[in-house]
Write a protein that holds these residues in place. Structure first.
Motif, PDB file in Angstrom:
ATOM      1  N   VAL A  65      -3.494  -6.688   8.993  1.00 42.59           N
ATOM      2  CA  VAL A  65      -2.373  -6.418   9.888  1.00 42.59           C
ATOM      3  C   VAL A  65      -1.277  -5.715   9.102  1.00 42.59           C
ATOM      4  O   VAL A  65      -0.823  -6.219   8.072  1.00 42.59           O
ATOM      5  CB  VAL A  65      -1.819  -7.719  10.513  1.00 42.59           C
ATOM      6  N   VAL A  66      -0.863  -4.545   9.565  1.00 37.95           N
ATOM      7  CA  VAL A  66       0.280  -3.851   8.970  1.00 37.95           C
ATOM      8  C   VAL A  66       1.519  -4.560   9.511  1.00 37.95           C
ATOM      9  O   VAL A  66       1.799  -4.503  10.706  1.00 37.95           O
ATOM     10  CB  VAL A  66       0.294  -2.350   9.323  1.00 37.95           C
ATOM     11  N   ILE A  67       2.230  -5.266   8.621  1.00 39.10           N
ATOM     12  CA  ILE A  67       3.349  -6.077   9.099  1.00 39.10           C
ATOM     13  C   ILE A  67       4.698  -5.368   9.008  1.00 39.10           C
ATOM     14  O   ILE A  67       5.612  -5.688   9.752  1.00 39.10           O
ATOM     15  CB  ILE A  67       3.403  -7.461   8.422  1.00 39.10           C
ATOM     16  N   THR A  68       4.806  -4.375   8.114  1.00 44.37           N
ATOM     17  CA  THR A  68       6.013  -3.553   8.115  1.00 44.37           C
ATOM     18  C   THR A  68       5.745  -2.220   7.453  1.00 44.37           C
ATOM     19  O   THR A  68       4.762  -2.037   6.737  1.00 44.37           O
ATOM     20  CB  THR A  68       7.225  -4.262   7.450  1.00 44.37           C
ATOM     21  N   TYR A  69       6.633  -1.299   7.741  1.00 47.31           N
ATOM     22  CA  TYR A  69       6.591   0.046   7.170  1.00 47.31           C
ATOM     23  C   TYR A  69       7.899   0.250   6.423  1.00 47.31           C
ATOM     24  O   TYR A  69       8.975   0.126   6.996  1.00 47.31           O
ATOM     25  CB  TYR A  69       6.442   1.077   8.290  1.00 47.31           C
ATOM     26  N   TYR A  70       7.812   0.527   5.122  1.00 46.64           N
ATOM     27  CA  TYR A  70       9.013   0.711   4.310  1.00 46.64           C
ATOM     28  C   TYR A  70       9.539   2.138   4.358  1.00 46.64           C
ATOM     29  O   TYR A  70      10.727   2.361   4.213  1.00 46.64           O
ATOM     30  CB  TYR A  70       8.738   0.351   2.845  1.00 46.64           C
ATOM     31  N   GLY A  71       8.664   3.100   4.491  1.00 42.93           N
ATOM     32  CA  GLY A  71       9.092   4.490   4.426  1.00 42.93           C
ATOM     33  C   GLY A  71       8.820   5.063   3.050  1.00 42.93           C
ATOM     34  O   GLY A  71       7.842   4.714   2.408  1.00 42.93           O
ATOM     35  N   ASN A  72       9.738   5.897   2.577  1.00 45.35           N
ATOM     36  CA  ASN A  72       9.544   6.580   1.299  1.00 45.35           C
ATOM     37  C   ASN A  72       9.850   5.668   0.115  1.00 45.35           C
ATOM     38  O   ASN A  72      10.247   4.521   0.270  1.00 45.35           O
ATOM     39  CB  ASN A  72      10.366   7.871   1.236  1.00 45.35           C
ATOM     40  N   LYS A  73       9.695   6.211  -1.099  1.00 46.83           N
ATOM     41  CA  LYS A  73       9.858   5.416  -2.318  1.00 46.83           C
ATOM     42  C   LYS A  73      11.280   4.876  -2.459  1.00 46.83           C
ATOM     43  O   LYS A  73      11.474   3.737  -2.883  1.00 46.83           O
ATOM     44  CB  LYS A  73       9.496   6.265  -3.541  1.00 46.83           C
ATOM     45  N   THR A  74      12.274   5.657  -2.102  1.00 44.00           N
ATOM     46  CA  THR A  74      13.669   5.216  -2.202  1.00 44.00           C
ATOM     47  C   THR A  74      13.904   3.991  -1.332  1.00 44.00           C
ATOM     48  O   THR A  74      14.488   2.998  -1.785  1.00 44.00           O
ATOM     49  CB  THR A  74      14.628   6.351  -1.798  1.00 44.00           C
ATOM     50  N   LEU A  75      13.438   4.022  -0.095  1.00 49.69           N
ATOM     51  CA  LEU A  75      13.593   2.865   0.803  1.00 49.69           C
ATOM     52  C   LEU A  75      12.796   1.669   0.313  1.00 49.69           C
ATOM     53  O   LEU A  75      13.267   0.533   0.372  1.00 49.69           O
ATOM     54  CB  LEU A  75      13.177   3.228   2.229  1.00 49.69           C
ATOM     55  N   PHE A  76      11.601   1.919  -0.184  1.00 47.68           N
ATOM     56  CA  PHE A  76      10.773   0.839  -0.701  1.00 47.68           C
ATOM     57  C   PHE A  76      11.459   0.141  -1.864  1.00 47.68           C
ATOM     58  O   PHE A  76      11.535  -1.089  -1.915  1.00 47.68           O
ATOM     59  CB  PHE A  76       9.405   1.397  -1.136  1.00 47.68           C
ATOM     60  N   LYS A  77      12.000   0.913  -2.812  1.00 48.68           N
ATOM     61  CA  LYS A  77      12.699   0.338  -3.965  1.00 48.68           C
ATOM     62  C   LYS A  77      13.936  -0.435  -3.524  1.00 48.68           C
ATOM     63  O   LYS A  77      14.246  -1.494  -4.069  1.00 48.68           O
ATOM     64  CB  LYS A  77      13.085   1.429  -4.968  1.00 48.68           C
ATOM     65  N   TRP A  78      14.661   0.069  -2.518  1.00 47.10           N
ATOM     66  CA  TRP A  78      15.834  -0.613  -1.999  1.00 47.10           C
ATOM     67  C   TRP A  78      15.434  -1.986  -1.423  1.00 47.10           C
ATOM     68  O   TRP A  78      16.086  -2.988  -1.687  1.00 47.10           O
ATOM     69  CB  TRP A  78      16.533   0.222  -0.928  1.00 47.10           C
ATOM     70  N   HIS A  79      14.350  -2.022  -0.660  1.00 44.37           N
ATOM     71  CA  HIS A  79      13.877  -3.283  -0.082  1.00 44.37           C
ATOM     72  C   HIS A  79      13.483  -4.268  -1.174  1.00 44.37           C
ATOM     73  O   HIS A  79      13.761  -5.464  -1.070  1.00 44.37           O
ATOM     74  CB  HIS A  79      12.700  -3.052   0.875  1.00 44.37           C
ATOM     75  N   GLN A  80      12.832  -3.781  -2.215  1.00 43.67           N
ATOM     76  CA  GLN A  80      12.461  -4.659  -3.324  1.00 43.67           C
ATOM     77  C   GLN A  80      13.706  -5.255  -3.983  1.00 43.67           C
ATOM     78  O   GLN A  80      13.743  -6.447  -4.289  1.00 43.67           O
ATOM     79  CB  GLN A  80      11.658  -3.889  -4.375  1.00 43.67           C
ATOM     80  N   LYS A  81      14.707  -4.435  -4.206  1.00 44.87           N
ATOM     81  CA  LYS A  81      15.951  -4.890  -4.828  1.00 44.87           C
ATOM     82  C   LYS A  81      16.642  -5.943  -3.958  1.00 44.87           C
ATOM     83  O   LYS A  81      17.113  -6.965  -4.458  1.00 44.87           O
ATOM     84  CB  LYS A  81      16.874  -3.694  -5.058  1.00 44.87           C
ATOM     85  N   GLN A  82      16.690  -5.706  -2.653  1.00 50.73           N
ATOM     86  CA  GLN A  82      17.308  -6.663  -1.727  1.00 50.73           C
ATOM     87  C   GLN A  82      16.571  -8.000  -1.764  1.00 50.73           C
ATOM     88  O   GLN A  82      17.184  -9.059  -1.751  1.00 50.73           O
ATOM     89  CB  GLN A  82      17.337  -6.110  -0.309  1.00 50.73           C
ATOM     90  N   TRP A 112       0.836  -1.193   0.000  1.00 46.97           N
ATOM     91  CA  TRP A 112       0.000   0.000   0.000  1.00 46.97           C
ATOM     92  C   TRP A 112       0.875   1.249   0.000  1.00 46.97           C
ATOM     93  O   TRP A 112       1.995   1.231   0.515  1.00 46.97           O
ATOM     94  CB  TRP A 112      -0.878   0.036   1.253  1.00 46.97           C
ATOM     95  N   LYS A 113       0.313   2.337  -0.538  1.00 45.87           N
ATOM     96  CA  LYS A 113       1.005   3.623  -0.548  1.00 45.87           C
ATOM     97  C   LYS A 113       0.062   4.708  -0.077  1.00 45.87           C
ATOM     98  O   LYS A 113      -1.088   4.788  -0.527  1.00 45.87           O
ATOM     99  CB  LYS A 113       1.492   3.953  -1.955  1.00 45.87           C
ATOM    100  N   ALA A 114       0.553   5.554   0.828  1.00 46.43           N
ATOM    101  CA  ALA A 114      -0.217   6.705   1.308  1.00 46.43           C
ATOM    102  C   ALA A 114       0.746   7.857   1.572  1.00 46.43           C
ATOM    103  O   ALA A 114       1.736   7.694   2.290  1.00 46.43           O
ATOM    104  CB  ALA A 114      -0.967   6.366   2.590  1.00 46.43           C
ATOM    105  N   ASN A 115       0.471   8.994   0.978  1.00 47.55           N
ATOM    106  CA  ASN A 115       1.301  10.189   1.181  1.00 47.55           C
ATOM    107  C   ASN A 115       2.788   9.924   0.951  1.00 47.55           C
ATOM    108  O   ASN A 115       3.633  10.382   1.715  1.00 47.55           O
ATOM    109  CB  ASN A 115       1.093  10.774   2.580  1.00 47.55           C
ATOM    110  N   GLY A 116       3.109   9.137  -0.069  1.00 48.86           N
ATOM    111  CA  GLY A 116       4.504   8.854  -0.378  1.00 48.86           C
ATOM    112  C   GLY A 116       5.172   7.857   0.550  1.00 48.86           C
ATOM    113  O   GLY A 116       6.378   7.684   0.528  1.00 48.86           O
ATOM    114  N   ARG A 117       4.384   7.175   1.368  1.00 49.07           N
ATOM    115  CA  ARG A 117       4.894   6.186   2.317  1.00 49.07           C
ATOM    116  C   ARG A 117       4.348   4.813   1.944  1.00 49.07           C
ATOM    117  O   ARG A 117       3.189   4.694   1.561  1.00 49.07           O
ATOM    118  CB  ARG A 117       4.481   6.544   3.732  1.00 49.07           C
ATOM    119  N   TYR A 118       5.161   3.790   2.121  1.00 52.46           N
ATOM    120  CA  TYR A 118       4.812   2.435   1.688  1.00 52.46           C
ATOM    121  C   TYR A 118       4.692   1.497   2.874  1.00 52.46           C
ATOM    122  O   TYR A 118       5.506   1.543   3.803  1.00 52.46           O
ATOM    123  CB  TYR A 118       5.878   1.913   0.718  1.00 52.46           C
ATOM    124  N   PHE A 119       3.667   0.625   2.805  1.00 49.69           N
ATOM    125  CA  PHE A 119       3.363  -0.329   3.869  1.00 49.69           C
ATOM    126  C   PHE A 119       3.153  -1.713   3.275  1.00 49.69           C
ATOM    127  O   PHE A 119       2.730  -1.848   2.136  1.00 49.69           O
ATOM    128  CB  PHE A 119       2.057   0.054   4.579  1.00 49.69           C
TER     129      PHE A 119
END
Length: 98
Positions: A69-86, A52-59
């Motif tokens: 259940v919200v199981i994690t919070y990724y933060g902004n788009k840069t952090l979200f993309k980094w997590h996807q790459k990892q 999910w995305k809200a106000n530029g934040r990813y969950f």
């Protein structure tokens, strides 16, 4: 709007770290629920997992019975993309060792 939303301790911890704020767990939980109720679903994965995305934040959420259940919070788009790459790297490595 989602109903019956719960927030995991992990998501609260990640929100605190990535937003660099000093709020109580209850205040962070309230903020996450407020954001997730305004969020747009981006992707659906097996096992009831959704991005999910809200106000530029990813969950990341998971449906568990009648609850979301919200199981994690990724933060902004840069952090979200980094997590996807990892995650892709981990999966590729696991496939190579098979």
């Amino acid at each position: 709007m989602m109903t019956f939303v719960k927030v995991s301790n992990h998501a609260i911890q990640r929100f605190r770290e990535r937003e660099n704020i000093e709020l109580s767990d209850q205040e962070i939980e309230k903020e996450i629920i407020s954001l997730i109720n305004k969020a747009t679903k981006l992707k659906k994965h097996p096992g009831g997992v959704q991005v999910w995305k809200a106000n530029g934040r990813y969950f990341l959420t998971q449906k568990r019975n009648s609850e979301t259940v919200v199981i994690t919070y990724y933060g902004n788009k840069t952090l979200f993309k980094w997590h996807q790459k990892q995650r892709r790297k981990e999966l590729a490595k696991a496939c190579r060792t098979m």
